[in-house]
Design a protein around this motif. Structure first.
Motif, PDB file in Angstrom:
ATOM      1  N   ALA A  26       0.983  -1.049   0.249  1.00  0.00           N
ATOM      2  CA  ALA A  26       0.172   0.240   0.368  1.00  0.00           C
ATOM      3  C   ALA A  26       0.954   1.620   0.172  1.00  0.00           C
ATOM      4  N   LEU A  27       2.061   1.293   0.668  1.00  0.00           N
ATOM      5  CA  LEU A  27       2.604   1.962   0.757  1.00  0.00           C
ATOM      6  C   LEU A  27       3.094   2.357  -0.643  1.00  0.00           C
ATOM      7  N   SER A  28       3.640   1.376  -0.552  1.00  0.00           N
ATOM      8  CA  SER A  28       4.389   1.552  -2.572  1.00  0.00           C
ATOM      9  C   SER A  28       3.886   2.573  -4.040  1.00  0.00           C
ATOM     10  N   ARG A  29       2.539   1.770  -3.718  1.00  0.00           N
ATOM     11  CA  ARG A  29       1.358   1.745  -4.016  1.00  0.00           C
ATOM     12  C   ARG A  29       0.615   3.599  -4.426  1.00  0.00           C
ATOM     13  N   ILE A  30       1.158   3.949  -3.233  1.00  0.00           N
ATOM     14  CA  ILE A  30       0.818   5.363  -3.068  1.00  0.00           C
ATOM     15  C   ILE A  30       1.541   6.562  -3.174  1.00  0.00           C
ATOM     16  N   ARG A  31       2.921   6.157  -2.676  1.00  0.00           N
ATOM     17  CA  ARG A  31       4.160   6.958  -3.104  1.00  0.00           C
ATOM     18  C   ARG A  31       4.248   7.042  -4.822  1.00  0.00           C
ATOM     19  N   ARG A  32       3.783   5.996  -5.850  1.00  0.00           N
ATOM     20  CA  ARG A  32       4.012   6.126  -6.916  1.00  0.00           C
ATOM     21  C   ARG A  32       2.601   6.407  -7.590  1.00  0.00           C
ATOM     22  N   ALA A  33       1.560   6.667  -6.810  1.00  0.00           N
ATOM     23  CA  ALA A  33       0.986   7.302  -7.602  1.00  0.00           C
ATOM     24  C   ALA A  33       0.679   9.027  -7.253  1.00  0.00           C
ATOM     25  N   MET A  34       1.516   9.303  -6.132  1.00  0.00           N
ATOM     26  CA  MET A  34       1.809  10.831  -5.430  1.00  0.00           C
ATOM     27  C   MET A  34       3.296  11.048  -6.913  1.00  0.00           C
ATOM     28  N   ILE A  35       3.877   9.840  -7.443  1.00  0.00           N
ATOM     29  CA  ILE A  35       5.352   9.836  -7.936  1.00  0.00           C
ATOM     30  C   ILE A  35       4.862  10.840  -9.887  1.00  0.00           C
ATOM     31  N   ASP A  36       3.770   9.763  -9.877  1.00  0.00           N
ATOM     32  CA  ASP A  36       3.594  10.237 -10.877  1.00  0.00           C
ATOM     33  C   ASP A  36       2.847  11.175 -11.768  1.00  0.00           C
ATOM     34  N   LEU A  37       2.395  11.746  -9.865  1.00  0.00           N
ATOM     35  CA  LEU A  37       1.408  12.904 -10.362  1.00  0.00           C
ATOM     36  C   LEU A  37       2.560  14.110 -10.973  1.00  0.00           C
ATOM     37  N   MET A  38       3.518  14.175 -10.312  1.00  0.00           N
ATOM     38  CA  MET A  38       4.993  15.329 -10.372  1.00  0.00           C
ATOM     39  C   MET A  38       5.071  15.530 -12.035  1.00  0.00           C
ATOM     40  N   PRO A  39       5.095  16.781 -12.007  1.00  0.00           N
ATOM     41  CA  PRO A  39       5.354  17.084 -13.298  1.00  0.00           C
ATOM     42  C   PRO A  39       7.103  16.864 -14.291  1.00  0.00           C
ATOM     43  N   LYS A  40       6.952  16.266 -15.428  1.00  0.00           N
ATOM     44  CA  LYS A  40       7.708  15.906 -15.958  1.00  0.00           C
ATOM     45  C   LYS A  40       8.766  16.650 -15.929  1.00  0.00           C
ATOM     46  N   ASP A  41       8.631  17.984 -16.106  1.00  0.00           N
ATOM     47  CA  ASP A  41       9.741  19.373 -16.302  1.00  0.00           C
ATOM     48  C   ASP A  41      10.467  19.286 -15.031  1.00  0.00           C
ATOM     49  N   ALA A  42      11.186  18.800 -14.444  1.00  0.00           N
ATOM     50  CA  ALA A  42      11.770  18.842 -13.154  1.00  0.00           C
ATOM     51  C   ALA A  42      12.576  20.111 -13.012  1.00  0.00           C
ATOM     52  N   ASN A  43      12.875  21.067 -11.883  1.00  0.00           N
ATOM     53  CA  ASN A  43      13.578  21.551 -11.271  1.00  0.00           C
ATOM     54  C   ASN A  43      14.245  21.234 -10.289  1.00  0.00           C
ATOM     55  N   TRP A  44      15.483  21.836  -9.575  1.00  0.00           N
ATOM     56  CA  TRP A  44      15.574  21.412  -7.818  1.00  0.00           C
ATOM     57  C   TRP A  44      14.421  21.561  -6.500  1.00  0.00           C
ATOM     58  N   GLU A  45      13.920  22.398  -6.684  1.00  0.00           N
ATOM     59  CA  GLU A  45      12.353  22.170  -5.385  1.00  0.00           C
ATOM     60  C   GLU A  45      11.371  20.629  -6.284  1.00  0.00           C
ATOM     61  N   ASP A  46      11.473  20.367  -7.678  1.00  0.00           N
ATOM     62  CA  ASP A  46      10.919  18.731  -7.817  1.00  0.00           C
ATOM     63  C   ASP A  46      11.446  17.957  -7.334  1.00  0.00           C
ATOM     64  N   GLU A  47      12.890  17.786  -7.596  1.00  0.00           N
ATOM     65  CA  GLU A  47      13.833  16.657  -7.286  1.00  0.00           C
ATOM     66  C   GLU A  47      13.668  16.529  -5.759  1.00  0.00           C
ATOM     67  N   ARG A  48      13.206  17.990  -5.160  1.00  0.00           N
ATOM     68  CA  ARG A  48      13.559  17.945  -3.637  1.00  0.00           C
ATOM     69  C   ARG A  48      12.500  17.194  -2.869  1.00  0.00           C
ATOM     70  N   LEU A  49      11.369  17.546  -3.535  1.00  0.00           N
ATOM     71  CA  LEU A  49       9.647  16.995  -3.303  1.00  0.00           C
ATOM     72  C   LEU A  49       9.847  14.918  -3.401  1.00  0.00           C
ATOM     73  N   ARG A  50      10.003  14.930  -4.991  1.00  0.00           N
ATOM     74  CA  ARG A  50      10.632  13.917  -5.460  1.00  0.00           C
ATOM     75  C   ARG A  50      11.353  12.781  -3.838  1.00  0.00           C
ATOM     76  N   HIS A  51      12.083  13.520  -3.422  1.00  0.00           N
ATOM     77  CA  HIS A  51      13.266  12.695  -2.865  1.00  0.00           C
ATOM     78  C   HIS A  51      12.618  12.611  -1.245  1.00  0.00           C
ATOM     79  N   ARG A  52      11.441  13.802  -1.555  1.00  0.00           N
ATOM     80  CA  ARG A  52      10.633  13.123   0.250  1.00  0.00           C
ATOM     81  C   ARG A  52       9.426  11.914  -0.502  1.00  0.00           C
TER      82      ARG A  52
END
Length: 121
Positions: A26-52
């Motif tokens: 369940a943790l993996s499903r939630i994490r994957r769904a949230m990361i999939d929502l992230m914009p594809k044009d990643a900047n350093w703030e996006d990478e920080r959020l993705r890491h979190r």
């Protein structure tokens, strides 16, 4: 003497409380769904959020990271789409976090919804 009593109470509570177990799938499903929502044009703030999102240890941590995800999506796709996207994650959390975080409380009427509850619930 009061400090000793407080320390003893704290140690006793920790020893007597059962460790909380989370479903890794369940943790993996939630994490994957949230990361999939992230914009594809990643900047350093996006990478920080993705890491979190990647290092969150439990569904509750991910639940609170929804706010940051919503803010980030709001800047890239607009507020309305961001809100709908984040609310679509709600069912993934239903069996993984405390019902109180979802706005479900014993004796609560169904027409009295919280703002973070998806429409139609």
């Amino acid at each position: 003497m009061r400090i000793f009593s407080t320390i003893l109470d704290t140690v006793t509570q920790r020893l007597m409380s059962e460790p909380v177990r989370h479903d890794p799938a369940a943790l993996s499903r939630i994490r994957r769904a949230m990361i999939d929502l992230m914009p594809k044009d990643a900047n350093w703030e996006d990478e920080r959020l993705r890491h979190r999102l990647l290092v969150a240890v439990d569904p509750t941590s991910l639940w609170f990271l929804r706010v940051e995800l919503h803010q980030r999506l709001g800047r890239s796709v607009g507020e309305e789409v961001a809100l709908e996207s984040v609310q679509a994650l709600w069912p993934l959390f239903e069996d993984s976090i405390e019902p109180a975080l979802l706005g479900k409380r014993p004796g609560r009427r169904s027409n009295n919804q919280r703002g973070d509850t998806p429409p139609g619930r």
